[in-house]
Write an enzyme that holds these catalytic residues in place. Structure first.
Site, PDB file in Angstrom:
ATOM      1  N   HIS A   1       0.851  -1.191   0.000  1.00 45.05           N
ATOM      2  CA  HIS A   1       0.000   0.000   0.000  1.00 45.05           C
ATOM      3  C   HIS A   1       0.885   1.239   0.000  1.00 45.05           C
ATOM      4  O   HIS A   1       1.787   1.375   0.828  1.00 45.05           O
ATOM      5  CB  HIS A   1      -0.899   0.007   1.235  1.00 45.05           C
ATOM      6  CG  HIS A   1      -1.739   1.237   1.360  1.00 45.05           C
ATOM      7  ND1 HIS A   1      -2.746   1.546   0.473  1.00 45.05           N
ATOM      8  CD2 HIS A   1      -1.713   2.254   2.256  1.00 45.05           C
ATOM      9  CE1 HIS A   1      -3.309   2.681   0.824  1.00 45.05           C
ATOM     10  NE2 HIS A   1      -2.694   3.135   1.908  1.00 45.05           N
TER      11      HIS A   1
ATOM     12  N   GLY B   1       3.013   5.063   4.454  1.00 49.79           N
ATOM     13  CA  GLY B   1       2.556   5.718   5.675  1.00 49.79           C
ATOM     14  C   GLY B   1       1.116   5.341   5.948  1.00 49.79           C
ATOM     15  O   GLY B   1       0.408   4.853   5.062  1.00 49.79           O
ATOM     16  N   GLU B   2       0.677   5.594   7.172  1.00 48.12           N
ATOM     17  CA  GLU B   2      -0.689   5.229   7.526  1.00 48.12           C
ATOM     18  C   GLU B   2      -1.694   6.092   6.785  1.00 48.12           C
ATOM     19  O   GLU B   2      -1.368   7.168   6.267  1.00 48.12           O
ATOM     20  CB  GLU B   2      -0.890   5.337   9.033  1.00 48.12           C
ATOM     21  CG  GLU B   2      -0.742   6.729   9.585  1.00 48.12           C
ATOM     22  CD  GLU B   2      -0.911   6.767  11.097  1.00 48.12           C
ATOM     23  OE1 GLU B   2      -2.036   7.089  11.540  1.00 48.12           O
ATOM     24  OE2 GLU B   2       0.065   6.469  11.808  1.00 48.12           O
TER      25      GLU B   2
ATOM     26  N   GLY C   1      -4.497   8.681   5.717  1.00 48.91           N
ATOM     27  CA  GLY C   1      -4.848  10.019   6.165  1.00 48.91           C
ATOM     28  C   GLY C   1      -3.688  10.968   6.338  1.00 48.91           C
ATOM     29  O   GLY C   1      -3.885  12.116   6.750  1.00 48.91           O
TER      30      GLY C   1
ATOM     31  N   GLY D   1      -1.723  12.026   3.860  1.00 52.12           N
ATOM     32  CA  GLY D   1      -1.541  12.875   2.685  1.00 52.12           C
ATOM     33  C   GLY D   1      -0.587  12.322   1.651  1.00 52.12           C
ATOM     34  O   GLY D   1       0.075  13.097   0.947  1.00 52.12           O
ATOM     35  N   LYS D   2      -0.516  11.014   1.531  1.00 52.17           N
ATOM     36  CA  LYS D   2       0.378  10.411   0.528  1.00 52.17           C
ATOM     37  C   LYS D   2      -0.048  10.807  -0.888  1.00 52.17           C
ATOM     38  O   LYS D   2       0.784  11.172  -1.713  1.00 52.17           O
ATOM     39  CB  LYS D   2       0.381   8.882   0.661  1.00 52.17           C
ATOM     40  CG  LYS D   2       0.918   8.361   1.979  1.00 52.17           C
ATOM     41  CD  LYS D   2       1.021   6.849   1.992  1.00 52.17           C
ATOM     42  CE  LYS D   2      -0.334   6.180   1.893  1.00 52.17           C
ATOM     43  NZ  LYS D   2      -1.174   6.438   3.087  1.00 52.17           N
ATOM     44  N   SER D   3      -1.352  10.740  -1.159  1.00 49.73           N
ATOM     45  CA  SER D   3      -1.839  11.066  -2.500  1.00 49.73           C
ATOM     46  C   SER D   3      -1.683  12.552  -2.797  1.00 49.73           C
ATOM     47  O   SER D   3      -1.360  12.935  -3.927  1.00 49.73           O
ATOM     48  CB  SER D   3      -3.304  10.645  -2.646  1.00 49.73           C
ATOM     49  OG  SER D   3      -3.439   9.247  -2.528  1.00 49.73           O
TER      50      SER D   3
ATOM     51  N   ASP E   1      -2.093   3.505  -4.433  1.00 51.82           N
ATOM     52  CA  ASP E   1      -2.839   2.627  -3.534  1.00 51.82           C
ATOM     53  C   ASP E   1      -2.289   1.202  -3.520  1.00 51.82           C
ATOM     54  O   ASP E   1      -1.810   0.726  -2.498  1.00 51.82           O
ATOM     55  CB  ASP E   1      -4.328   2.622  -3.895  1.00 51.82           C
ATOM     56  CG  ASP E   1      -5.162   1.996  -2.791  1.00 51.82           C
ATOM     57  OD1 ASP E   1      -4.804   2.173  -1.607  1.00 51.82           O
ATOM     58  OD2 ASP E   1      -6.145   1.313  -3.100  1.00 51.82           O
TER      59      ASP E   1
ATOM     60  N   GLU F   1      -6.169   8.589  -6.404  1.00 56.27           N
ATOM     61  CA  GLU F   1      -7.323   8.919  -5.562  1.00 56.27           C
ATOM     62  C   GLU F   1      -6.896   9.934  -4.504  1.00 56.27           C
ATOM     63  O   GLU F   1      -6.000   9.675  -3.699  1.00 56.27           O
ATOM     64  CB  GLU F   1      -7.854   7.638  -4.896  1.00 56.27           C
ATOM     65  CG  GLU F   1      -9.190   7.826  -4.176  1.00 56.27           C
ATOM     66  CD  GLU F   1      -9.019   8.179  -2.713  1.00 56.27           C
ATOM     67  OE1 GLU F   1      -9.846   8.954  -2.204  1.00 56.27           O
ATOM     68  OE2 GLU F   1      -8.056   7.697  -2.087  1.00 56.27           O
TER      69      GLU F   1
ATOM     70  N   ARG G   1      18.451  13.188  14.178  1.00 49.64           N
ATOM     71  CA  ARG G   1      18.657  14.287  13.232  1.00 49.64           C
ATOM     72  C   ARG G   1      19.759  13.948  12.244  1.00 49.64           C
ATOM     73  O   ARG G   1      19.688  14.310  11.075  1.00 49.64           O
ATOM     74  CB  ARG G   1      18.998  15.577  13.994  1.00 49.64           C
ATOM     75  CG  ARG G   1      17.847  16.130  14.811  1.00 49.64           C
ATOM     76  CD  ARG G   1      18.243  17.440  15.468  1.00 49.64           C
ATOM     77  NE  ARG G   1      18.561  18.478  14.490  1.00 49.64           N
ATOM     78  CZ  ARG G   1      17.660  19.292  13.964  1.00 49.64           C
ATOM     79  NH1 ARG G   1      16.387  19.180  14.308  1.00 49.64           N
ATOM     80  NH2 ARG G   1      18.012  20.219  13.102  1.00 49.64           N
TER      81      ARG G   1
END
Length: 308
Positions: A138, A153-154, A156, A158-160, A177, A202, A243
């Site tokens: 995913h 990433g989980e 929600g 903002g990957k898309s 996706d 999407e 860092r």
């Protein structure tokens, strides 16, 4: 499980096959026991009977040199070993006893005008890709500055949206996706998009976007080699961040270590610029340039000089 008929159909454009005998065994399976593609097809070899046997001019001359009883013995060895199919290259005509044996024991016997060496090369490439270890992950897979980058990433985070920003900056979409990854060579993992989702992205609030239609032909890629994973995490996450990490972070993908960068998502951070910077830094590392290592050397030299 790959069958002989699938092999024939998939390669129809490059390798025109003609059935001679054993057509009823078209669904015979080609063994896939984790073997390399080079071990699945080759010139006639009685020591390795379980691979696809290719008869070129030299192999057919060797076979016809023996009397009928010896030929039957050799064919029995191939049949007992579970030969998936016998292919005649260079447009050769098989002897009648070979046709009869294949018909009797239901072994696919096919002919093609393609030269034996070229036939083996084409089939090894095909089998290497077709039977390669695969997985579906995913995320969003992109071409960023010529490097295959998988954004994970989980849900929600903002990957898309990040992918859309990168595409608007001139980079290319491979898959959104569901990213299909295949290990096509010992050190190569290729990623591509399922047919159903090609060119689609999407975005929450906008729905499905046809990237190819909106941004043009150059905004999509058919496949890319995976070189970098960018993992997004929430700024409030409890993960401990360094860092200046002294060692590169990697993630195992199909048995290969892939470089990984972790970016915190927070208000005001330009993630697209950070991803581009991470890609440029990865390119430098692939060329043998280690910025952190050079800095540590300069620091050590400065400490040494100040102590004198």
């Amino acid at each position: 499980m790959l069958t002989v008929q699938e092999l024939v159909d998939d390669n129809a454009d490059k390798i025109p096959f003609s059935w001679i005998a054993g057509h009823d065994a078209a669904d015979r399976a080609i063994p896939d026991d984790g073997m390399a593609a080079a071990d699945l097809v080759g010139h006639l070899n009685l020591i390795h009977p379980s691979r696809i046997q290719v008869f070129g001019q030299e192999e057919l001359a060797y076979y016809t040199r023996f009397d009928l009883r010896r030929r039957m013995h050799h064919m029995d060895e191939l049949l007992i070993g579970g030969v998936p199919a016998i292919l005649l290259a260079d447009g050769l005509t098989p002897p009648q006893d070979l046709i009869d044996q294949c018909a009797q024991h239901q072994v696919p016997l096919l002919s093609t005008p393609v030269a034996a060496a070229q036939l083996i090369d084409l089939l090894r490439i095909y089998l290497g890709k077709k039977l390669a270890p695969t997985t579906t992950v995913h995320g969003v897979f992109l071409d960023v500055l010529g490097l295959g980058v998988l954004i994970t990433g989980e849900s929600g985070l903002g990957k898309s949206e990040l992918a859309l920003e990168l595409i608007s900056r001139g980079h290319g979409l491979v898959a959104d996706d569901a990213v299909e990854l295949s290990r096509t060579a010992p050190g190569v993992i290729e990623g591509h998009c399922p047919q159903l989702l090609q060119n689609l992205l999407e975005v929450r609030g906008l729905g499905l976007l046809d990237i190819r239609t909106i941004f043009g032909e150059t905004s999509v890629r058919r496949k890319m080699r995976l070189k970098l994973i960018v993992h997004l995490v929430r700024a409030t996450a409890q993960d401990k961040f360094e860092r200046l990490p002294l060692q590169d972070i990697t993630q195992d993908m199909l048995g290969l270590p892939i470089r990984k960068v972790m970016l915190q998502v927070a208000a005001g951070r330009n993630l697209a610029v950070l991803v581009e910077a991470a890609v440029r830094n990865t390119i430098l590392k692939l060329r043998g340039i280690d910025t952190l290592g050079e800095f540590m050397e300069r620091q050590a030299m400065a400490i040494l000089q100040s102590s004198k």
